[in-house]
Design a protein around this motif. Structure first.
Motif, PDB file in Angstrom:
ATOM      1  N   THR A 139      27.576  23.589  48.549  1.00 11.92           N
ATOM      2  CA  THR A 139      26.393  23.255  49.223  1.00 11.92           C
ATOM      3  C   THR A 139      26.375  23.659  50.667  1.00 11.92           C
ATOM      4  O   THR A 139      25.299  24.298  50.835  1.00 11.92           O
ATOM      5  CB  THR A 139      26.233  21.658  49.277  1.00 11.92           C
ATOM      6  OG1 THR A 139      26.387  20.983  47.815  1.00 11.92           O
ATOM      7  CG2 THR A 139      24.844  21.329  49.556  1.00 11.92           C
ATOM      8  N   MET A 140      27.349  23.517  51.297  1.00 17.06           N
ATOM      9  CA  MET A 140      27.578  24.095  52.586  1.00 17.06           C
ATOM     10  C   MET A 140      27.350  25.855  52.496  1.00 17.06           C
ATOM     11  O   MET A 140      26.453  26.125  53.693  1.00 17.06           O
ATOM     12  CB  MET A 140      28.610  23.882  53.293  1.00 17.06           C
ATOM     13  CG  MET A 140      29.224  24.321  54.536  1.00 17.06           C
ATOM     14  SD  MET A 140      30.842  24.133  55.323  1.00 17.06           S
ATOM     15  CE  MET A 140      31.933  25.232  54.508  1.00 17.06           C
ATOM     16  N   ALA A 141      28.009  26.305  51.798  1.00 16.50           N
ATOM     17  CA  ALA A 141      27.967  27.533  51.659  1.00 16.50           C
ATOM     18  C   ALA A 141      26.498  27.937  51.454  1.00 16.50           C
ATOM     19  O   ALA A 141      25.820  28.944  52.019  1.00 16.50           O
ATOM     20  CB  ALA A 141      28.715  28.243  50.631  1.00 16.50           C
ATOM     21  N   ALA A 142      25.669  27.397  50.676  1.00 13.28           N
ATOM     22  CA  ALA A 142      24.294  27.850  50.098  1.00 13.28           C
ATOM     23  C   ALA A 142      23.480  27.648  51.290  1.00 13.28           C
ATOM     24  O   ALA A 142      22.675  28.270  51.585  1.00 13.28           O
ATOM     25  CB  ALA A 142      23.987  26.972  48.905  1.00 13.28           C
ATOM     26  N   LEU A 143      23.743  26.507  51.709  1.00 15.70           N
ATOM     27  CA  LEU A 143      22.765  26.263  53.294  1.00 15.70           C
ATOM     28  C   LEU A 143      23.076  26.994  54.255  1.00 15.70           C
ATOM     29  O   LEU A 143      21.982  27.476  54.947  1.00 15.70           O
ATOM     30  CB  LEU A 143      23.109  24.778  53.457  1.00 15.70           C
ATOM     31  CG  LEU A 143      22.497  23.564  52.361  1.00 15.70           C
ATOM     32  CD1 LEU A 143      23.073  22.193  53.000  1.00 15.70           C
ATOM     33  CD2 LEU A 143      20.980  23.733  52.275  1.00 15.70           C
ATOM     34  N   THR A 144      24.187  27.301  54.510  1.00  9.70           N
ATOM     35  CA  THR A 144      24.458  28.305  55.683  1.00  9.70           C
ATOM     36  C   THR A 144      24.001  29.495  55.538  1.00  9.70           C
ATOM     37  O   THR A 144      23.371  29.931  56.538  1.00  9.70           O
ATOM     38  CB  THR A 144      26.140  28.118  55.896  1.00  9.70           C
ATOM     39  OG1 THR A 144      26.656  27.253  55.966  1.00  9.70           O
ATOM     40  CG2 THR A 144      26.545  29.211  56.774  1.00  9.70           C
ATOM     41  N   LEU A 145      24.055  30.107  54.386  1.00 14.17           N
ATOM     42  CA  LEU A 145      23.544  31.364  54.222  1.00 14.17           C
ATOM     43  C   LEU A 145      21.841  31.507  54.292  1.00 14.17           C
ATOM     44  O   LEU A 145      21.416  32.314  54.827  1.00 14.17           O
ATOM     45  CB  LEU A 145      23.894  32.028  52.599  1.00 14.17           C
ATOM     46  CG  LEU A 145      25.296  32.397  52.621  1.00 14.17           C
ATOM     47  CD1 LEU A 145      25.492  32.740  51.093  1.00 14.17           C
ATOM     48  CD2 LEU A 145      25.540  33.391  53.511  1.00 14.17           C
ATOM     49  N   ARG A 146      21.281  30.285  53.758  1.00 14.08           N
ATOM     50  CA  ARG A 146      20.075  30.269  53.938  1.00 14.08           C
ATOM     51  C   ARG A 146      19.341  30.156  55.439  1.00 14.08           C
ATOM     52  O   ARG A 146      18.317  30.698  55.856  1.00 14.08           O
ATOM     53  CB  ARG A 146      19.388  29.145  53.038  1.00 14.08           C
ATOM     54  CG  ARG A 146      17.879  28.640  53.031  1.00 14.08           C
ATOM     55  CD  ARG A 146      17.278  30.041  52.461  1.00 14.08           C
ATOM     56  NE  ARG A 146      15.920  29.790  52.363  1.00 14.08           N
ATOM     57  CZ  ARG A 146      14.844  30.706  51.710  1.00 14.08           C
ATOM     58  NH1 ARG A 146      15.584  32.061  51.581  1.00 14.08           N
ATOM     59  NH2 ARG A 146      13.817  30.700  51.790  1.00 14.08           N
ATOM     60  N   PHE A 147      20.259  29.196  56.167  1.00 13.79           N
ATOM     61  CA  PHE A 147      19.782  29.081  57.610  1.00 13.79           C
ATOM     62  C   PHE A 147      20.086  30.249  58.345  1.00 13.79           C
ATOM     63  O   PHE A 147      19.290  30.543  59.449  1.00 13.79           O
ATOM     64  CB  PHE A 147      20.725  27.931  58.197  1.00 13.79           C
ATOM     65  CG  PHE A 147      20.438  26.467  57.449  1.00 13.79           C
ATOM     66  CD1 PHE A 147      19.096  26.087  57.122  1.00 13.79           C
ATOM     67  CD2 PHE A 147      21.432  25.510  57.382  1.00 13.79           C
ATOM     68  CE1 PHE A 147      18.976  24.858  56.632  1.00 13.79           C
ATOM     69  CE2 PHE A 147      21.014  24.314  56.848  1.00 13.79           C
ATOM     70  CZ  PHE A 147      19.835  24.009  56.465  1.00 13.79           C
ATOM     71  N   ARG A 148      21.022  31.225  57.877  1.00  7.01           N
ATOM     72  CA  ARG A 148      21.192  32.232  58.698  1.00  7.01           C
ATOM     73  C   ARG A 148      20.338  33.423  58.605  1.00  7.01           C
ATOM     74  O   ARG A 148      19.769  34.089  59.366  1.00  7.01           O
ATOM     75  CB  ARG A 148      22.701  32.634  58.271  1.00  7.01           C
ATOM     76  CG  ARG A 148      23.262  34.129  58.859  1.00  7.01           C
ATOM     77  CD  ARG A 148      23.369  33.892  60.515  1.00  7.01           C
ATOM     78  NE  ARG A 148      23.860  35.056  61.125  1.00  7.01           N
ATOM     79  CZ  ARG A 148      22.840  36.201  61.476  1.00  7.01           C
ATOM     80  NH1 ARG A 148      21.482  35.728  61.567  1.00  7.01           N
ATOM     81  NH2 ARG A 148      23.112  37.382  62.276  1.00  7.01           N
ATOM     82  N   TYR A 149      20.088  33.668  57.314  1.00  2.39           N
ATOM     83  CA  TYR A 149      19.073  34.577  57.079  1.00  2.39           C
ATOM     84  C   TYR A 149      17.650  34.393  57.085  1.00  2.39           C
ATOM     85  O   TYR A 149      16.973  35.309  57.208  1.00  2.39           O
ATOM     86  CB  TYR A 149      19.517  35.418  55.663  1.00  2.39           C
ATOM     87  CG  TYR A 149      21.073  36.183  55.850  1.00  2.39           C
ATOM     88  CD1 TYR A 149      21.165  37.195  56.775  1.00  2.39           C
ATOM     89  CD2 TYR A 149      21.968  35.515  55.231  1.00  2.39           C
ATOM     90  CE1 TYR A 149      22.503  37.716  56.573  1.00  2.39           C
ATOM     91  CE2 TYR A 149      23.309  35.997  55.421  1.00  2.39           C
ATOM     92  CZ  TYR A 149      23.442  37.238  56.384  1.00  2.39           C
ATOM     93  OH  TYR A 149      24.587  37.872  56.315  1.00  2.39           O
ATOM     94  N   ALA A 150      17.381  33.295  56.726  1.00  3.44           N
ATOM     95  CA  ALA A 150      15.910  32.794  56.593  1.00  3.44           C
ATOM     96  C   ALA A 150      15.618  32.306  57.916  1.00  3.44           C
ATOM     97  O   ALA A 150      14.082  32.325  58.053  1.00  3.44           O
ATOM     98  CB  ALA A 150      15.596  31.911  55.427  1.00  3.44           C
ATOM     99  N   TYR A 151      16.267  31.729  58.682  1.00  5.07           N
ATOM    100  CA  TYR A 151      15.723  30.968  59.944  1.00  5.07           C
ATOM    101  C   TYR A 151      16.293  31.519  61.086  1.00  5.07           C
ATOM    102  O   TYR A 151      16.141  30.790  62.119  1.00  5.07           O
ATOM    103  CB  TYR A 151      15.965  29.633  59.867  1.00  5.07           C
ATOM    104  CG  TYR A 151      15.152  28.857  58.630  1.00  5.07           C
ATOM    105  CD1 TYR A 151      14.157  28.306  58.580  1.00  5.07           C
ATOM    106  CD2 TYR A 151      15.719  28.752  57.383  1.00  5.07           C
ATOM    107  CE1 TYR A 151      13.291  27.954  57.696  1.00  5.07           C
ATOM    108  CE2 TYR A 151      14.911  28.245  56.153  1.00  5.07           C
ATOM    109  CZ  TYR A 151      14.039  27.739  56.414  1.00  5.07           C
ATOM    110  OH  TYR A 151      13.072  27.251  55.362  1.00  5.07           O
ATOM    111  N   ASP A 152      17.018  32.598  61.086  1.00 11.13           N
ATOM    112  CA  ASP A 152      17.360  33.413  62.004  1.00 11.13           C
ATOM    113  C   ASP A 152      18.290  32.650  63.032  1.00 11.13           C
ATOM    114  O   ASP A 152      18.553  32.831  64.408  1.00 11.13           O
ATOM    115  CB  ASP A 152      16.031  33.953  62.971  1.00 11.13           C
ATOM    116  CG  ASP A 152      15.583  35.030  62.354  1.00 11.13           C
ATOM    117  OD1 ASP A 152      16.050  35.802  61.489  1.00 11.13           O
ATOM    118  OD2 ASP A 152      14.312  34.987  62.567  1.00 11.13           O
TER     119      ASP A 152
END
Length: 444
Positions: A139-152
């Motif tokens: 879950t952490m990996a999925a959320l981290t990637l989303r926060f990094r690339y979709a929310y800058d």
């Protein structure tokens, strides 16, 4: 001496949790734990520590702005300890109860449940630790990637938010490092979906996960406990989804302003969160009264036994449902999935439910005496605290210190009390040396 030893299982878990809550309160009162100068008041620190250790998620302050990084890390650690401690303690108590039975009964129970290997505590604990770490890391990996690339967000920010929400999600502690919880992500399924899946898996309970992990993957081989938990979870999720979608469809303050796929998705998300997770992607305080009442019922039932979910538990609720169905049909035995439910299990379920209803009623009465909020709002807050859900209509930060103290007690009783009461009831089973004459009072 024997009585003292038997009372230990009912004392170890509450005392352990009280100790962790006390330590957490002291740490959260340190000036370093607060973002602003000075230290947090005692009641705020106590309430937050209890909410974290009991994996509830109710917050008397804005977690994102009130607490410093050190304070947020403390809350994170307390939630992780609380989640692992509850799961481990509940499983070990279940094993202890089984070992108190006779050999023949234990063999029958093992063959019937196929969920816990009575003599292999190491396997159970290893499974708990493995599933926890794998689910949180994924879950952490999925959320981290989303926060990094979709929310800058920077990698550090994305990793921190991903870690916090992964731990809080699996342990069903609805804290968030965002001031609006998850409302900013109401239109983002790539954030909400990993959280939903983690919550759903955690809500099954480790006896069911153990059963599915060790070969009993075919429904025909599932134990009655497994069937009840899986069937009940699916049924309650469906009921919650339909109810929220129907009642809130035109409510522009919640899901009404969203496109229809987003409406359906957020209705499903709220239904899953009532399993005791406590995250919200829409403003719960603006939901209709009918939706709040449905949420009350779903929160009270909760999730599976010996997991991170709260409430009276799905199996407890279904056992009483099967008892009512048997009574309606005039059957002497209460059966479920072609198995007879023991009288002891029926009495234990009834005791847990009546205790829960009584505690909630007393809590509502006291809260109404201490505040001026409407009955439905107070009821929602009390049920959320006792069921360790963490959903709120937004009144928690406005409550006076005595009301926060009441909710603190409810969170502790709801998280530790139901496990302890059920185990103590099972451990104290005994046959009396005599029986009184039978008489039938009028019922109904």
């Amino acid at each position: 001496m024997r009585k003292t030893r038997l009372s230990h299982p009912g004392r170890i878990i509450p005392l352990a949790f009280l100790l962790v809550i006390a330590l957490g309160t002291v740490v959260l009162m340190l000036p370093a734990a607060r973002a602003a100068p000075g230290h947090a008041p005692f009641i705020v620190a106590l309430f937050t520590a209890t909410s974290a250790v009991c994996v509830t998620g109710l917050a008397a302050t804005d977690t994102a702005t009130y607490w410093s990084a050190f304070g947020q890390a403390t809350i994170l650690i307390l939630a992780q300890i609380g989640g692992l401690g509850i799961m481990t303690g509940a499983t070990l108590l279940g094993l202890l109860v089984s070992r108190r039975l006779g050999l023949a009964t234990r063999l029958i129970a093992q063959a019937e449940t196929r969920s816990l290997r009575l003599g292999d505590v190491t396997t159970v604990l290893r499974l708990i630790l493995t599933v926890t770490l794998v689910m949180e890391a994924t879950t952490m990996a999925a959320l981290t990637l989303r926060f990094r690339y979709a929310y800058d967000q920077t990698w550090g920010e994305a990793l921190w938010h991903g870690l916090c929400h992964a731990v809080f999600a699996f342990n069903h502690a609805g804290f968030s490092t965002y001031s609006d919880n998850l409302m900013r992500f109401a239109r983002d399924p790539f954030v909400l979906t990993p959280i939903m899946l983690t919550v759903m898996i955690g809500s099954l309970g480790f006896p069911v996960i153990h059963e599915l992990a060790y070969g009993a993957r075919r429904p025909s081989r599932w134990s009655v406990h497994g069937k009840m938990t899986l069937f009940g979870s699916a049924l309650l999720l469906l009921v919650g989804f339909v109810a929220v979608a129907a009642y809130e469809w035109d409510n522009t303050a919640t899901i009404g302003a969203l496109a229809w796929p987003e409406k359906l998705f957020n209705a499903a998300f709220h239904s899953v969160m009532t399993r005791s997770a406590g995250f919200n992607a829409v403003d719960v305080g603006k939901m209709k009264l009918t939706t709040l009442m449905v949420s009350d019922a779903l929160m009270l039932i909760g999730g599976g036994s010996a997991g991170t979910a709260g409430g009276i538990k799905i199996t407890t609720f279904l056992i009483l449902g099967f008892v009512v169905w048997a009574e309606i049909r005039g059957e002497e035995d209460t059966t479920a999935f072609r198995r007879r439910i023991s009288q002891q299990a029926q009495r234990q379920a009834l005791s847990v439910v009546l205790l829960a209803v009584g505690i909630i009623a007393i809590g509502v009465l006291i809260m109404l005496s201490l505040t001026d909020f409407a009955f439905e709002t107070v009821l929602f807050e009390v049920v959320s605290a006792f069921a360790t859900t963490g959903l709120s209509t937004g009144i928690t930060p406005q409550l006076p210190a005595p009301a926060l103290a009441v909710l603190t007690c409810l969170m502790f009783l709801g998280r530790v009390g139901t496990i302890t009461v059920a185990s103590v009831l099972a451990l104290k089973e005994r046959r009396s040396a005599f029986r009184y004459p039978e008489e039938r009072p009028i019922v109904g």
